[in-house]
Enzyme design. Structure first.
Site, PDB file in Angstrom:
ATOM      1  N   LYS A  40      -4.448   3.680 -10.013  1.00 30.26           N
ATOM      2  CA  LYS A  40      -3.803   2.473 -10.525  1.00 30.26           C
ATOM      3  C   LYS A  40      -4.626   1.890 -11.669  1.00 30.26           C
ATOM      4  CE  LYS A  40      -1.635   0.813  -6.224  1.00 30.26           C
ATOM      5  NZ  LYS A  40      -0.240   0.869  -6.674  1.00 30.26           N
TER       6      LYS A  40
ATOM      7  N   LYS B 288       2.774  -0.062   7.776  1.00 26.54           N
ATOM      8  CA  LYS B 288       1.956   0.615   6.759  1.00 26.54           C
ATOM      9  C   LYS B 288       0.550   0.032   6.798  1.00 26.54           C
ATOM     10  CE  LYS B 288       1.441   1.426   1.770  1.00 26.54           C
ATOM     11  NZ  LYS B 288       2.034   1.325   0.420  1.00 26.54           N
TER      12      LYS B 288
ATOM     13  N   GLU C 271       1.790   6.799  -1.633  1.00 25.19           N
ATOM     14  CA  GLU C 271       1.138   7.265  -0.409  1.00 25.19           C
ATOM     15  C   GLU C 271       1.726   6.652   0.857  1.00 25.19           C
ATOM     16  OE1 GLU C 271       0.172   4.731  -2.079  1.00 25.19           O
ATOM     17  OE2 GLU C 271      -0.155   3.287  -0.481  1.00 25.19           O
TER      18      GLU C 271
ATOM     19  N   ASP D 152      -0.011   7.948  -5.710  1.00 22.70           N
ATOM     20  CA  ASP D 152       0.125   6.506  -5.479  1.00 22.70           C
ATOM     21  C   ASP D 152       1.350   6.179  -4.623  1.00 22.70           C
ATOM     22  OD1 ASP D 152      -0.540   3.854  -5.628  1.00 22.70           O
ATOM     23  OD2 ASP D 152       0.178   3.561  -7.684  1.00 22.70           O
TER      24      ASP D 152
ATOM     25  N   ASP E 236      -5.483   0.633  -1.388  1.00 17.22           N
ATOM     26  CA  ASP E 236      -4.669   1.567  -2.168  1.00 17.22           C
ATOM     27  C   ASP E 236      -5.122   1.574  -3.628  1.00 17.22           C
ATOM     28  OD1 ASP E 236      -2.790   3.210  -3.284  1.00 17.22           O
ATOM     29  OD2 ASP E 236      -1.105   1.809  -3.050  1.00 17.22           O
TER      30      ASP E 236
ATOM     31  N   ASP F 228      -2.585  -3.791   1.325  1.00 17.14           N
ATOM     32  CA  ASP F 228      -1.647  -2.706   1.588  1.00 17.14           C
ATOM     33  C   ASP F 228      -1.621  -2.300   3.071  1.00 17.14           C
ATOM     34  OD1 ASP F 228       0.339  -1.384   0.202  1.00 17.14           O
ATOM     35  OD2 ASP F 228      -0.879   0.385  -0.239  1.00 17.14           O
TER      36      ASP F 228
ATOM     37  N   ARG G  67       4.745   6.108   1.885  1.00 13.79           N
ATOM     38  CA  ARG G  67       5.847   6.860   2.515  1.00 13.79           C
ATOM     39  C   ARG G  67       5.333   8.129   3.183  1.00 13.79           C
ATOM     40  NH1 ARG G  67       8.770   6.969  -3.192  1.00 13.79           N
ATOM     41  NH2 ARG G  67       7.498   5.091  -3.272  1.00 13.79           N
TER      42      ARG G  67
END
Ligand code: BES
Ligand code: MN
Ligand code: ZN
Length: 502
Positions: A282, A270, A354, A352, A275, A293, A356
């Site tokens: 967030k 990833k 994101e 959020d 993020d 991230d 996956r």
């Protein structure tokens, strides 16, 4: 710092300090410690009698030698109780000792596998040398690039010398030290990338870094830009990238150390360079940490670097879907439906969730290689932090043999994983009324609902998913891992690969 191995007697080395291991609770000294104790008129025994230093893990006690031996200091390094001692205690002791030596401004250190490996029944010298090099190199790591005014390099240890009495010991220790150094430096390489702030670690910069690393290590690196990613049909990944001014990059690395045409192992990391949560923004508190991230991607690069430098006889592919996750007028919205490269559609519940989305396309791309294994590594869910805290990586997968191997590698590297269930039942939670699935199943079972989504994109291939959300960042310093990026996963996957070659 240079880590060298030579034949000789540690006691005669002309270095700033000699490092020795001491077990807790009077389980006896290694021959080297006995000898030092004698030469220093029982000063080690006296220290232990005072009970300030007892040999607990991570404890260090410094003794001045007053000229009784060429070295100026002897470091007593706690290894804990003999019956609990393992390679992890070696790493921790080495990490703590080298850091203390650095703080004291020392330049040269000497030690031997016999003192740190004392009472480690059945552990080869090679493994002790490996762990010593790891502990020292990982423990000395600091990220100081942005501390312009502090001269952090003036206080670096120049050499750690491993001194072995016997010729075979030299050969074995050397083998271990070389491998341990490669792996530890690959961890530090990954830590550096993760610790960079997101303004200096954009997808484009990450791609350039990957290219540079690849060029230096006989790895092929291809970077796909937005139009190319679009032509592949990666609508899920691009759905994340849409909101950002920074163009996304799909980074592909190929290391061919194995048989020509041999099934590769694919590692997918990833690589969200920041993020923010996107439109599902967030909370601002602690948001800055979300530069980490892209840990999975950095770890993937570290693994490729290590595999190549170790010349592992296997074929390995690294895939990094790199993008920011930002809110803007062009960003994806909750309710939007994305079409992934596999053809499956995904309804966005939360922008959020994101990771996956990006991983779904990267994992599907991985199947193009008809791989032996697919391993993905990701700071995927806050739910994993809640479930496992900061000590275990969440593991879910569809192949018992692969999972067993990952568990074993995790124990050996002390980057331990804990399995969670990948049951079909969890798919119920991410059924969508409008698309093939939705990208969030709500709060309950967040680790599993994320993983079950990923599983749909690797059908037919042995795959394991590693959720490192809880372990990727140290809020507190550890024995050989300072505050900041841990890059946990590099040593785990490197170990898995080494085991796959033996
Ligand atoms: N990168 C985060 C996961 C994360 C959160 C890691 C907190 C470490 C600490 C991920 O992209 C995310 O935001 N996940 C959401 C998913 C949810 C919206 C279904 C989460 O876990 O809250
Ligand atoms: Mn997120
Ligand atoms: Zn994320």
């Amino acid at each position: 710092m240079k880590v060298s191995v030579k034949r000789g007697t540690v006691l005669q080395e002309n270095v700033d300090a000699i490092l020795v291991g001491i077990h807790e609770n009077g389980t006896g000294f290694s021959p080297l410690v006995q000898e030092i104790n004698r030469l220093l008129s029982r000063s080690i025994s006296k220290v232990l009698e005072r009970k300030g230093f007892t040999g607990k893990p991570e404890q260090i006690e410094v003794i001045g030698t007053g000229g009784a031996i060429p070295a100026a200091y002897v470091f007593l390094c706690g290894l804990g109780k003999a019956e609990k001692a393992g390679l992890e205690q070696v790493r921790q002791a080495m990490g703590r000792a080298s850091l203390r030596a650095k703080e004291m401004g020392l330049k040269t250190l000497a030690t031997s596998t016999a003192t740190f490996g004392f009472r480690l029944e059945g552990v080869p010298i090679k493994d002790v040398g490996y762990a010593m090099a790891e502990g020292a190199i990982l423990g000395l790591y600091r990220f100081s690039k942005y501390k312009v005014k502090e001269d952090t390099n003036s206080r670096n240890i120049e050499e750690l010398r491993v001194v072995e009495e016997e010729r075979n010991g030299v050969r074995e220790a050397e083998e271990g030290v070389i491998q341990g150094r490669i792996v530890a430096e690959s961890v530090n390489f990954a830590r550096d990338l993760i610790n960079h702030p997101a303004n200096d670690m954009t997808p484009a910069i990450l791609a350039e870094t990957a290219k540079r690393m690849a060029a230096a290590n006989k790895i092929k690196c291809t970077v796909l830009s937005r139009p190319q990613i679009g032509r592949l049909g990666m609508g899920a990944f691009l759905g994340v990238a849409k909101g950002s001014q920074e163009p996304p990059k799909f980074i592909i690395l190929e290391y061919n150390g194995g048989k020509r045409g041999g099934k590769p192992i694919v590692v997918v990391g990833k690589s969200i360079t920041f993020d923010s949560g996107g439109i599902s923004l967030k909370p601002s508190e602690g948001m800055g940490k979300m530069k980490y991230d892209m840990s999975g991607g950095a770890i993937t690069l570290g693994v490729l670097r290590a595999a190549s430098m170790l010349r592992l006889p296997l074929n390995l592919v690294g895939l990094l879907p790199a993008t920011e996750n930002m809110p803007s007028g062009t960003a994806s919205r909750p309710g939007d439906v994305l079409r992934s490269m596999s053809g499956r559609t995904i309804e966005i519940i939360s922008t959020d969730a994101e990771g996956r989305l990006a991983l779904a396309d990267a994992l599907f791309y991985a199947t193009r290689y008809k791989p032996r294994w697919i391993i993905d590594i990701a700071t995927l869910t806050g739910a994993c932090v809640v479930a496992l805290g900061n000590h275990a990586t969440g593991m879910l997968g569809n192949d018992e043999e692969l999972k067993e191997r990952v568990v074993k590698a995790g124990e050996k590297a002390w980057e331990r994983v804990w399995e969670m269930p990948l049951w079909d039942d969890y798919f119920e939670q991410i059924k969508s009324p409008i698309a093939d699935m939705k990208n969030s199943g709500g709060r309950e079972g967040g680790v599993m609902t994320a993983a079950i989504l990923l599983s749909k994109f690797v059908e037919g291939y042995p795959w394991v998913h590693l959720d490192i959300a809880g372990v990727a960042w140290n809020d507190k310093e550890r024995a050989y891992s300072p505050v900041g990026a841990s890059a946990i996963g590099v040593r785990l996957i490197a170990q898995l690969l080494m085991d796959a070659c033996s």
